[in-house]
Design a protein around this motif. Structure first.
Motif, PDB file in Angstrom:
ATOM      1  N   SER A   2       6.861   9.056   5.803  1.00  0.00           N
ATOM      2  CA  SER A   2       7.556   7.957   5.132  1.00  0.00           C
ATOM      3  C   SER A   2       7.778   8.253   3.656  1.00  0.00           C
ATOM      4  N   TYR A   3       8.894   7.784   3.149  1.00  0.00           N
ATOM      5  CA  TYR A   3       9.186   7.871   1.717  1.00  0.00           C
ATOM      6  C   TYR A   3       8.707   6.606   0.996  1.00  0.00           C
ATOM      7  N   GLN A   4       8.386   5.564   1.741  1.00  0.00           N
ATOM      8  CA  GLN A   4       7.940   4.308   1.149  1.00  0.00           C
ATOM      9  C   GLN A   4       6.422   4.229   1.173  1.00  0.00           C
ATOM     10  N   ARG A   5       5.867   3.553   0.188  1.00  0.00           N
ATOM     11  CA  ARG A   5       4.414   3.433   0.104  1.00  0.00           C
ATOM     12  C   ARG A   5       3.928   2.370   1.082  1.00  0.00           C
ATOM     13  N   ARG A   6       3.007   2.782   1.937  1.00  0.00           N
ATOM     14  CA  ARG A   6       2.381   1.870   2.886  1.00  0.00           C
ATOM     15  C   ARG A   6       0.876   2.065   2.769  1.00  0.00           C
ATOM     16  N   ASN A   7       0.272   1.372   1.843  1.00  0.00           N
ATOM     17  CA  ASN A   7      -1.168   1.462   1.657  1.00  0.00           C
ATOM     18  C   ASN A   7      -1.699   0.133   1.134  1.00  0.00           C
ATOM     19  N   VAL A   8      -2.999  -0.006   1.094  1.00  0.00           N
ATOM     20  CA  VAL A   8      -3.626  -1.251   0.658  1.00  0.00           C
ATOM     21  C   VAL A   8      -3.437  -1.444  -0.839  1.00  0.00           C
ATOM     22  N   LEU A   9      -3.449  -0.348  -1.598  1.00  0.00           N
ATOM     23  CA  LEU A   9      -3.332  -0.435  -3.053  1.00  0.00           C
ATOM     24  C   LEU A   9      -2.019  -1.077  -3.472  1.00  0.00           C
ATOM     25  N   CYS A  10      -0.932  -0.792  -2.743  1.00  0.00           N
ATOM     26  CA  CYS A  10       0.383  -1.320  -3.104  1.00  0.00           C
ATOM     27  C   CYS A  10       0.707  -2.638  -2.400  1.00  0.00           C
ATOM     28  N   THR A  11      -0.215  -3.144  -1.598  1.00  0.00           N
ATOM     29  CA  THR A  11       0.003  -4.434  -0.936  1.00  0.00           C
ATOM     30  C   THR A  11      -0.416  -5.565  -1.867  1.00  0.00           C
ATOM     31  N   PRO A  12       0.471  -6.486  -2.206  1.00  0.00           N
ATOM     32  CA  PRO A  12       0.093  -7.610  -3.083  1.00  0.00           C
ATOM     33  C   PRO A  12      -1.112  -8.351  -2.528  1.00  0.00           C
ATOM     34  N   LYS A  13      -1.969  -8.827  -3.430  1.00  0.00           N
ATOM     35  CA  LYS A  13      -3.245  -9.401  -2.998  1.00  0.00           C
ATOM     36  C   LYS A  13      -3.061 -10.656  -2.153  1.00  0.00           C
ATOM     37  N   ASP A  14      -1.982 -11.397  -2.334  1.00  0.00           N
ATOM     38  CA  ASP A  14      -1.765 -12.613  -1.557  1.00  0.00           C
ATOM     39  C   ASP A  14      -0.794 -12.392  -0.389  1.00  0.00           C
ATOM     40  N   ALA A  15      -0.359 -11.163  -0.228  1.00  0.00           N
ATOM     41  CA  ALA A  15       0.568 -10.866   0.868  1.00  0.00           C
ATOM     42  C   ALA A  15      -0.209 -10.613   2.158  1.00  0.00           C
ATOM     43  N   GLU A  16       0.498 -10.708   3.261  1.00  0.00           N
ATOM     44  CA  GLU A  16      -0.116 -10.448   4.562  1.00  0.00           C
ATOM     45  C   GLU A  16      -0.552  -8.983   4.636  1.00  0.00           C
ATOM     46  N   LEU A  17      -1.784  -8.765   5.069  1.00  0.00           N
ATOM     47  CA  LEU A  17      -2.305  -7.407   5.253  1.00  0.00           C
ATOM     48  C   LEU A  17      -2.238  -7.055   6.737  1.00  0.00           C
ATOM     49  N   ARG A  18      -1.507  -6.008   7.033  1.00  0.00           N
ATOM     50  CA  ARG A  18      -1.366  -5.574   8.421  1.00  0.00           C
ATOM     51  C   ARG A  18      -2.303  -4.398   8.681  1.00  0.00           C
ATOM     52  N   ILE A  19      -3.102  -4.524   9.726  1.00  0.00           N
ATOM     53  CA  ILE A  19      -4.088  -3.497  10.075  1.00  0.00           C
ATOM     54  C   ILE A  19      -3.909  -3.126  11.543  1.00  0.00           C
ATOM     55  N   LEU A  20      -3.837  -1.829  11.807  1.00  0.00           N
ATOM     56  CA  LEU A  20      -3.841  -1.320  13.184  1.00  0.00           C
ATOM     57  C   LEU A  20      -5.218  -0.734  13.460  1.00  0.00           C
ATOM     58  N   THR A  21      -5.897  -1.261  14.448  1.00  0.00           N
ATOM     59  CA  THR A  21      -7.219  -0.755  14.804  1.00  0.00           C
ATOM     60  C   THR A  21      -7.184  -0.166  16.207  1.00  0.00           C
TER      61      THR A  21
END
Length: 781
Positions: free
Chosen positions: A447-466
């Protein structure tokens, strides 16, 4: 008186003088020569098998750098053997005499029957219903258009290029063999290329199955038509009626019997050997009945294999018991025999070769034309359409086997047989190389886009694949989820991927349980337990948590593709993987699965987002302990510097928003100042700035700094933290520095990084759990 002269009748003398040789010889010391030893059929067969497999081993060793398919090496061994023996009649009569041909023919016939039955057992016809409209369009059009292209050209080619020169070749039969895509060959081809679970791999296997089923029905209709032309109508109708009765008998008697066997088998155990042996015996009986009814002898066993429920316990048991015998012994023997027949009487004709090459090219054009239209309608890139076309044109062991068994018929031998075998080998060599160059499924995940916890806004939905392999993985996931602090303002979307090994099936399966897809009973109650467990947890947190459960049934070596593909499609910034080692309450290792470790390593290389490897030492004391009544849970983040550690801090700060979590951030600082550049130093300071601020304003965040001289100091600090915390979050990758000096030399699990490996080692006696975090690796070009 003269003695009476007794005359023995000629027929009696012949009978009395005949000496039937024993099956096995008595050894070299009781014989005069090797020739006498090889006169015994059993000894001769053993010697022939030894020669065949020695040639296989020799060619595999020599040609290994070329990465050739196994069918090419096996058939080439036969061609070399046939070419060598064809030039030396004495050696041929010693190793492969004419009288041994019948024995080998019986063996290869049994080999093909068992192979066809095994493939049918692994084929889940129900997958046709689940195939998308793109696969249906490609499967139907590729069969219809390819047959139209090749058959329309076979008659003019025969009339203008072959017949005027006295050549007679069955181009129509060759055209049909080219147009029909053999499902088993395509699946094996996709497995060899390691793209079975990829997007194009699933599309190609579904389209191949549809094409194959259409081809089988078309062949049956054509066989009935030929019978009408060759025999009386009464005989033909009688044969069709009896074959229909045989088909109904297999379906309506065989299927209930299979289900009865499954019900009598305890969950998690293989089917009793008595049942599996009985099914194999029935397959051979059906082969005899099919041949007696004027059908191909493989018709009955093939239909019987299709009615066997795919997957465990019955399908998996039959597959395991047949695979070693067919794949390791019988099919290599059949491929070598095909090459031997081609090499023994090498016949080549330019006109025949040109005509058959035209058929191959027209088959490719037909399949490409069949794929272009769906590609246009469903916005498939032309490059991907070309790759699917190449995959559906692949040829392998089944086409070679069919050519071998048809070569005994008139017009099927000689140059036609030799050219057919050579063309199939060329196709088997060329197509994989083109597909590897044109298609790499891992590029989709880069991916060219950042997909990590650091760049996820603190009040935004956090998506986790387990990912879940066992039930205890689900408990550890719930514990980690609780610490991640799902709230109504900052919700969490959890995607649960239950990974199940593919056994007794040919194609992988991905079930979306939100679509109310029916869970097959073949996989027992484990899948249903996982679904119910997470659905219950979701009901307890309706406003702050959304849970979606998936089940992926796949080979272990392809499971990383399922994980990466689902994470890419769901745009998750974090994947949580269970560690391959498990401990009990006493701290003893109860599971150490290198296969699961290989899956984790592949995901760490190819994932489109950040990854966390969860080392859960004990479900009752690890991160899942947050489900207990303890009022406060202690979590620590070890910060050495770098992008992975910054990701770990971001995840830790999100956990610290829960009043039930006490977060401690421990930063290790080298006394020599380290080798960080200005940019890295600035990023590290920015990541820790908020943590330092929250230390003074919040009561559940503590920030510490420890000066480290060498790696032994790091070990001492880590050891001191083991008993104080329930979960420690660390980064995986670190630049070489005094902090980690010497740690890598004793690393047991380098994928966890030096600190993660230290915490996951068997020397640790505490029940502390570890989350080793790797931030998303962005593509630079």
């Amino acid at each position: 008186m003269a003695s009476a002269q007794w005359r023995v009748p000629d027929n009696l003398a012949k009978t009395a003088c005949f000496r039937k040789p024993s099956v096995l010889s008595k050894g070299y010391w009781s014989s005069l020569s090797w020739k006498e030893i090889l006169e015994h059929p059993g000894t001769l067969l053993q010697f022939q098998l030894g020669v065949v497999f020695f040639l296989h081993f020799l060619l595999y060793t020599l040609l290994k750098p070329l990465n050739l398919p196994s069918v090419v090496i096996q058939t080439s061994a036969g061609i070399i053997l046939g070419a060598c023996l064809g030039k030396n009649s004495a050696l041929q009569q010693l190793i492969l005499p004419d009288e041994s041909d019948d024995v080998i023919t019986v063996l290869v016939t049994i080999a093909y029957l068992l192979f066809i039955f095994s493939i049918a057992v692994k084929t889940d016809v129900g997958m046709i219903r689940k195939s998308g409209i793109t696969a249906w369009a490609i499967g139907i059009l590729s069969a219809v258009i390819s047959v139209s292209f090749t058959w329309s050209a076979s008659e003019p080619l025969d009339a203008h290029m072959l017949t005027p020169y006295g050549l007679s070749v069955p181009l129509d039969a060759f055209s049909l063999l080219q147009a029909i895509t053999q499902f088993a060959v395509i699946v094996t081809f996709l497995i060899d290329l390691k793209i079975l679970n990829s997007e194009l791999g699933r599309l190609s296997s579904s389209a191949a199955l549809i094409n194959y089923c259409i081809g089988i029905m078309g062949q049956y209709v054509m066989a009935c038509a030929r019978m009408f032309n060759s025999f009386s109508k009464l005989y033909t109708l009688k044969s069709i009626f009896l074959s229909g009765c045989l088909l109904l008998l297999i379906v309506f008697l065989g299927r209930p019997t299979m289900k009865w066997i499954i019900k009598r088998t305890p969950e998690g155990e293989p089917v009793r050997e008595t049942y599996s042996n009985t099914i194999l015996a029935v397959a051979f009986v059906l082969a005899v009945l099919s041949d007696a009814l004027g059908l191909e002898y493989r018709f009955g066993p093939f239909v019987l294999g299709l009615v066997v429920p795919a997957g465990p316990p019955l399908g998996s048991t039959l597959s395991k018991r047949l695979d070693t015998l067919t794949s390791r012994m019988f099919m290599p023997l059949l491929m070598t025999y095909a090459g031997y027949r081609a090499g023994l009487n090498l016949q080549f004709d330019v006109k025949i070769c040109f005509a058959m090459c035209c058929i191959v090219f027209l088959n490719f054009l037909g399949k490409f034309a069949a794929i272009v239209l769906p590609a246009r309608l469903y916005k498939m890139p032309y490059k991907d359409a070309f790759v699917v076309c190449l995959i559906l044109c692949a040829k392998g062991n089944i086409e070679i086997a069919l050519t071998v068994f048809s070569s005994r018929k008139p017009l099927m031998g000689g140059a036609y047989f030799t050219v057919s075998i050579i063309l199939y080998l060329i196709i088997a060599v060329i197509i994989p190389r083109f597909v590897r160059r044109l298609y790499d499924p891992s590029r989709r995940y880069a991916s060219y886009q950042r997909r990590n916890v650091l760049c996820t806004p603190k009040d935004a939905e956090l998506r986790i694949l387990t990912c879940i392999h066992r039930k205890d993985d689900a408990l550890a996931t719930i514990g980690l989820l609780e610490t991640s602090n799902p709230t109504k303002i900052s919700p969490i979307s959890l995607y649960v991927l239950h990974l199940v090994e593919l056994v007794g099936r040919a194609t992988p399966l991905l079930m979306d349980h939100q679509q109310h897809e029916k869970v097959s009973s073949s996989y027992g109650s484990n899948v249903r337990h996982i679904i119910d467990f997470f659905n219950y947890y979701k009901d307890q947190h309706k406003e702050s948590l959304n849970v979606q459960v998936f089940t992926a049934v796949s080979f272990h070596k392809f499971m990383h593709d399922d994980i990466c593909s689902l994470a890419f499609d769901k745009i998750t910034p974090l994947i949580v993987l269970p560690f391959h080692r498990k401990w009990n309450v006493k701290g003893q290792v109860i599971l150490d699965d290198p296969t699961l470790r290989s899956i984790n390593c592949q995901v760490l290389k190819k994932a489109p987002c950040s990854i966390g490897v969860l080392v859960d030492r004990c479900n009752s004391n690890g991160p899942s302990c947050v489900l207990s009544s303890k009022p406060l849970h202690h979590v620590a983040v070890l910060f050495l510097g770098g992008e992975d550690d910054r990701e770990a801090v971001a995840l830790g700060k999100r956990m610290a928003r829960s009043p039930k979590v006490q977060l401690t951030i421990v930063r290790l600082i080298p006394m020599d100042g380290g080798s960080e550049d200005d940019w890295e130093r600035m990023l590290n300071a920015e990541a820790l700035k908020i943590a330092k601020f929250e230390t003074s304003t919040s009561g559940n965040v503590i920030y510490k700094e420890e000066m480290v001289r060498e790696g032994s100091d790091t070990v001492s600090i880590v050891r001191s933290m083991e008993s104080k915390f329930e979960l420690i979050i660390v980064g995986c990758c670190h630049r070489p520095s005094a902090i980690t000096a010497g740690l890598a030399e004793w690393s047991e699990f380098p994928e966890l990084g030096p600190v993660g490996d230290l915490l996951a080692s068997s020397d640790i006696e505490s029940t502390v759990s570890v989350l080793a975090v790797q931030q998303q690796k962005l593509k630079n070009n």
